[in-house]
Write a protein that holds these residues in place. Structure first.
Motif, PDB file in Angstrom:
ATOM      1  N   PRO A 144      13.248  -2.165  -4.973  1.00 51.83           N
ATOM      2  CA  PRO A 144      13.366  -2.850  -3.677  1.00 51.83           C
ATOM      3  C   PRO A 144      12.043  -2.952  -2.937  1.00 51.83           C
ATOM      4  CG  PRO A 144      15.156  -1.286  -3.967  1.00 51.83           C
ATOM      5  CD  PRO A 144      14.202  -1.039  -5.092  1.00 51.83           C
ATOM      6  N   ALA A 145      11.181  -1.943  -3.062  1.00 51.79           N
ATOM      7  CA  ALA A 145       9.895  -1.971  -2.361  1.00 51.79           C
ATOM      8  C   ALA A 145       8.960  -3.035  -2.922  1.00 51.79           C
ATOM      9  CB  ALA A 145       9.223  -0.600  -2.445  1.00 51.79           C
ATOM     10  N   LEU A 146       9.172  -3.452  -4.173  1.00 48.71           N
ATOM     11  CA  LEU A 146       8.299  -4.447  -4.801  1.00 48.71           C
ATOM     12  C   LEU A 146       8.777  -5.881  -4.593  1.00 48.71           C
ATOM     13  CD1 LEU A 146       7.422  -2.708  -8.199  1.00 48.71           C
ATOM     14  CD2 LEU A 146       6.058  -2.811  -6.103  1.00 48.71           C
ATOM     15  N   THR A 147       9.911  -6.053  -3.943  1.00 54.16           N
ATOM     16  CA  THR A 147      10.415  -7.404  -3.680  1.00 54.16           C
ATOM     17  C   THR A 147       9.447  -8.158  -2.772  1.00 54.16           C
ATOM     18  OG1 THR A 147      12.704  -6.639  -3.878  1.00 54.16           O
ATOM     19  CG2 THR A 147      12.336  -8.741  -2.756  1.00 54.16           C
ATOM     20  N   GLY A 148       8.996  -9.323  -3.222  1.00 52.51           N
ATOM     21  CA  GLY A 148       8.075 -10.136  -2.423  1.00 52.51           C
ATOM     22  C   GLY A 148       6.640  -9.676  -2.451  1.00 52.51           C
ATOM     23  N   ILE A 149       6.318  -8.733  -3.338  1.00 54.43           N
ATOM     24  CA  ILE A 149       4.968  -8.167  -3.415  1.00 54.43           C
ATOM     25  C   ILE A 149       4.208  -8.816  -4.574  1.00 54.43           C
ATOM     26  CG2 ILE A 149       3.639  -6.055  -3.866  1.00 54.43           C
ATOM     27  CD1 ILE A 149       4.980  -6.175  -1.109  1.00 54.43           C
ATOM     28  N   ASP A 150       2.916  -9.072  -4.360  1.00 49.04           N
ATOM     29  CA  ASP A 150       2.064  -9.646  -5.402  1.00 49.04           C
ATOM     30  C   ASP A 150       1.121  -8.613  -6.014  1.00 49.04           C
ATOM     31  OD1 ASP A 150       2.785 -12.574  -5.044  1.00 49.04           O
ATOM     32  OD2 ASP A 150       2.128 -12.064  -3.020  1.00 49.04           O
ATOM     33  N   LYS A 151       0.573  -7.712  -5.181  1.00 52.82           N
ATOM     34  CA  LYS A 151      -0.386  -6.721  -5.647  1.00 52.82           C
ATOM     35  C   LYS A 151      -0.077  -5.380  -4.992  1.00 52.82           C
ATOM     36  CE  LYS A 151      -4.057 -10.150  -6.368  1.00 52.82           C
ATOM     37  NZ  LYS A 151      -5.483 -10.488  -6.144  1.00 52.82           N
ATOM     38  N   VAL A 152      -0.546  -4.287  -5.641  1.00 52.70           N
ATOM     39  CA  VAL A 152      -0.195  -2.938  -5.165  1.00 52.70           C
ATOM     40  C   VAL A 152      -1.425  -2.044  -5.185  1.00 52.70           C
ATOM     41  CG1 VAL A 152       1.223  -0.887  -5.565  1.00 52.70           C
ATOM     42  CG2 VAL A 152       2.162  -3.160  -6.080  1.00 52.70           C
ATOM     43  N   PHE A 153      -1.611  -1.306  -4.102  1.00 54.70           N
ATOM     44  CA  PHE A 153      -2.503  -0.149  -4.097  1.00 54.70           C
ATOM     45  C   PHE A 153      -1.611   1.052  -4.331  1.00 54.70           C
ATOM     46  CE2 PHE A 153      -4.301   3.518  -1.856  1.00 54.70           C
ATOM     47  CZ  PHE A 153      -5.537   3.612  -2.494  1.00 54.70           C
ATOM     48  N   LEU A 154      -1.845   1.751  -5.442  1.00 56.69           N
ATOM     49  CA  LEU A 154      -0.897   2.763  -5.913  1.00 56.69           C
ATOM     50  C   LEU A 154      -1.462   4.160  -5.806  1.00 56.69           C
ATOM     51  CD1 LEU A 154       1.877   3.272  -7.307  1.00 56.69           C
ATOM     52  CD2 LEU A 154       0.657   3.103  -9.501  1.00 56.69           C
ATOM     53  N   TYR A 155      -0.693   5.031  -5.181  1.00 61.19           N
ATOM     54  CA  TYR A 155      -0.962   6.467  -5.173  1.00 61.19           C
ATOM     55  C   TYR A 155      -0.391   7.053  -6.463  1.00 61.19           C
ATOM     56  CZ  TYR A 155      -0.597  11.351  -3.708  1.00 61.19           C
ATOM     57  OH  TYR A 155      -0.690  12.724  -3.633  1.00 61.19           O
ATOM     58  N   ALA A 156      -1.123   7.955  -7.101  1.00 58.11           N
ATOM     59  CA  ALA A 156      -0.710   8.489  -8.400  1.00 58.11           C
ATOM     60  C   ALA A 156       0.413   9.507  -8.239  1.00 58.11           C
ATOM     61  CB  ALA A 156      -1.901   9.128  -9.119  1.00 58.11           C
ATOM     62  N   VAL A 214       0.863  -1.182   0.000  1.00 59.36           N
ATOM     63  CA  VAL A 214       0.000   0.000   0.000  1.00 59.36           C
ATOM     64  C   VAL A 214       0.897   1.229   0.000  1.00 59.36           C
ATOM     65  CG1 VAL A 214      -1.797   1.290   1.216  1.00 59.36           C
ATOM     66  CG2 VAL A 214      -1.841  -1.215   1.216  1.00 59.36           C
ATOM     67  N   THR A 215       0.900   1.965  -1.109  1.00 56.61           N
ATOM     68  CA  THR A 215       1.732   3.165  -1.203  1.00 56.61           C
ATOM     69  C   THR A 215       0.966   4.374  -0.650  1.00 56.61           C
ATOM     70  OG1 THR A 215       1.028   3.899  -3.404  1.00 56.61           O
ATOM     71  CG2 THR A 215       2.725   2.184  -3.306  1.00 56.61           C
ATOM     72  N   GLY A 216       1.714   5.459  -0.403  1.00 54.60           N
ATOM     73  CA  GLY A 216       1.084   6.661   0.149  1.00 54.60           C
ATOM     74  C   GLY A 216       0.421   6.390   1.477  1.00 54.60           C
ATOM     75  N   VAL A 227      -4.059  -1.565  -8.241  1.00 54.14           N
ATOM     76  CA  VAL A 227      -5.248  -0.727  -8.096  1.00 54.14           C
ATOM     77  C   VAL A 227      -4.770   0.699  -7.892  1.00 54.14           C
ATOM     78  CG1 VAL A 227      -7.262  -0.180  -6.688  1.00 54.14           C
ATOM     79  CG2 VAL A 227      -6.721  -2.554  -7.200  1.00 54.14           C
ATOM     80  N   LEU A 228      -5.099   1.557  -8.854  1.00 53.84           N
ATOM     81  CA  LEU A 228      -4.638   2.941  -8.839  1.00 53.84           C
ATOM     82  C   LEU A 228      -5.712   3.862  -8.294  1.00 53.84           C
ATOM     83  CD1 LEU A 228      -2.578   5.180  -9.743  1.00 53.84           C
ATOM     84  CD2 LEU A 228      -3.870   5.266 -11.894  1.00 53.84           C
ATOM     85  N   LEU A 229      -5.326   4.700  -7.344  1.00 57.88           N
ATOM     86  CA  LEU A 229      -6.208   5.762  -6.865  1.00 57.88           C
ATOM     87  C   LEU A 229      -6.086   6.924  -7.845  1.00 57.88           C
ATOM     88  CD1 LEU A 229      -8.148   6.822  -4.717  1.00 57.88           C
ATOM     89  CD2 LEU A 229      -6.164   7.647  -3.439  1.00 57.88           C
ATOM     90  N   SER A 230      -7.013   6.999  -8.778  1.00 59.42           N
ATOM     91  CA  SER A 230      -6.983   8.003  -9.824  1.00 59.42           C
ATOM     92  C   SER A 230      -7.953   9.126  -9.477  1.00 59.42           C
ATOM     93  CB  SER A 230      -7.301   7.355 -11.176  1.00 59.42           C
ATOM     94  OG  SER A 230      -7.096   8.267 -12.235  1.00 59.42           O
ATOM     95  N   SER A 231      -8.556   9.755 -10.479  1.00 61.02           N
ATOM     96  CA  SER A 231      -9.422  10.913 -10.236  1.00 61.02           C
ATOM     97  C   SER A 231     -10.556  10.966 -11.245  1.00 61.02           C
ATOM     98  CB  SER A 231      -8.592  12.200 -10.337  1.00 61.02           C
ATOM     99  OG  SER A 231      -9.429  13.346 -10.382  1.00 61.02           O
ATOM    100  N   ALA A 232     -11.740  11.343 -10.775  1.00 59.69           N
ATOM    101  CA  ALA A 232     -12.893  11.489 -11.657  1.00 59.69           C
ATOM    102  C   ALA A 232     -12.694  12.597 -12.678  1.00 59.69           C
ATOM    103  CB  ALA A 232     -14.155  11.765 -10.833  1.00 59.69           C
TER     104      ALA A 232
END
Length: 279
Positions: free
Chosen positions: A58-70, A5-7, A91-96
């Motif tokens: 390095p942050a993605l090592t061992g990671i399967d899925k990501v919640f991404l801050y834009a 989970v980023t951000g 899964v990207l937190l985008s904008s309407a």
């Protein structure tokens, strides 16, 4: 399966972490500015600045899925690293704002569009969540004067929006990450009702159990107030968003219902959940 989970200091990301932990999923929280308040003790904190490419792989090592801050500055590097790490789903937190031609060229829309385009071209499975106005924006806009004076000042008392609870955005993200049927698609998200600033102020007053007065001010005062909590370019975008909409109902989207199976949370409930912010 492990989710990054980023951000992690953001309101939505904190709620995503909480919900993933409640689901029993292994989670890692990523932040460039230290641990978020209330980070569960079982959740490791990863140092990640999406604008610093060397921190991404390095942050993605061992990671399967990501919640991404834009973050457009590191979008290409993130996509490359995600491909190399065989990330299953982002899964990207985008904008309407991306969905509306009249505002698509503003700075908020463009930063999200850059990340969307990069992910689309990467081949990494994605879900784009495009929420409209966050109900939490009401805290920065209204809470200081409500706490101090029980008053809200705005140039746009009759401009409507459909503010969305951060918990609903997070639940949509968690559902998209954990349940089938949401890959390579996008969703517009909003709260369940069109509300003017007057309506929102009334709901905050009801949650407090006290009257909150609304005072109409000029555009200069509105822009100056917004500028206290966001960059000038973003303040200008917000003014341009609010100004044409006076008297027109806001569009309400059913993305929360489509993903989670239940309606979005009313603003009145959000105000109750956040009443301490306005005390």
């Amino acid at each position: 399966m492990t989710v990054l989970v980023t951000g992690a200091r953001g309101a939505v990301a904190r709620e995503v972490i909480r919900q993933l932990v409640a689901e029993g999923e292994p989670v890692r929280a990523a932040s460039r500015a230290g641990a978020p308040a209330g980070l569960p003790p079982q959740v490791p904190l990863i140092s990640l600045d999406l604008g610093v490419p060397a921190t991404i792989a390095p942050a993605l090592t061992g990671i399967d899925k990501v919640f991404l801050y834009a973050e457009p500055a590191g979008a290409a590097e993130f996509a490359e690293a995600a491909r190399a790490a065989a990330i299953e789903h982002v899964v990207l937190l985008s904008s309407a704002s991306i969905a509306y031609p009249s505002v698509r060229t503003n700075s908020i829309a463009e930063r999200h569009a850059i990340v969307e385009r990069t992910l689309l071209n990467s081949g990494v499975p994605y879900t784009f969540l495009r929420p409209g106005l966050f109900a939490t924006n009401t805290i920065s806009r209204f809470a200081p004067s409500v706490r101090a004076e029980r008053v809200v000042r705005t140039a746009f008392p009759d401009t409507a929006s459909a503010p969305i609870h951060e918990r609903d955005i997070a639940e949509a993200a968690v559902t998209a990450l954990l349940r089938p049927g949401h890959r390579n698609t996008d969703y517009l998200l909003s709260g369940p009702e069109s509300l003017t600033a007057r309506d929102q102020v009334a709901a905050i007053g009801a949650a407090l159990g006290e009257a909150v007065t609304l005072e109409v001010v000029g555009l200069r005062a509105e822009r100056a107030e917004l500028g206290k909590t966001m960059p000038p370019a973003f303040a200008d975008v917000m003014v341009s968003f609010y100004e044409p909409g006076s008297g027109q109902p806001a569009e309400v989207h059913d993305g929360v219902q489509r993903i989670t199976g239940h309606p979005a949370t009313p603003f009145s409930r959000w105000a109750e959940d956040h009443v301490a912010d306005f005390r």
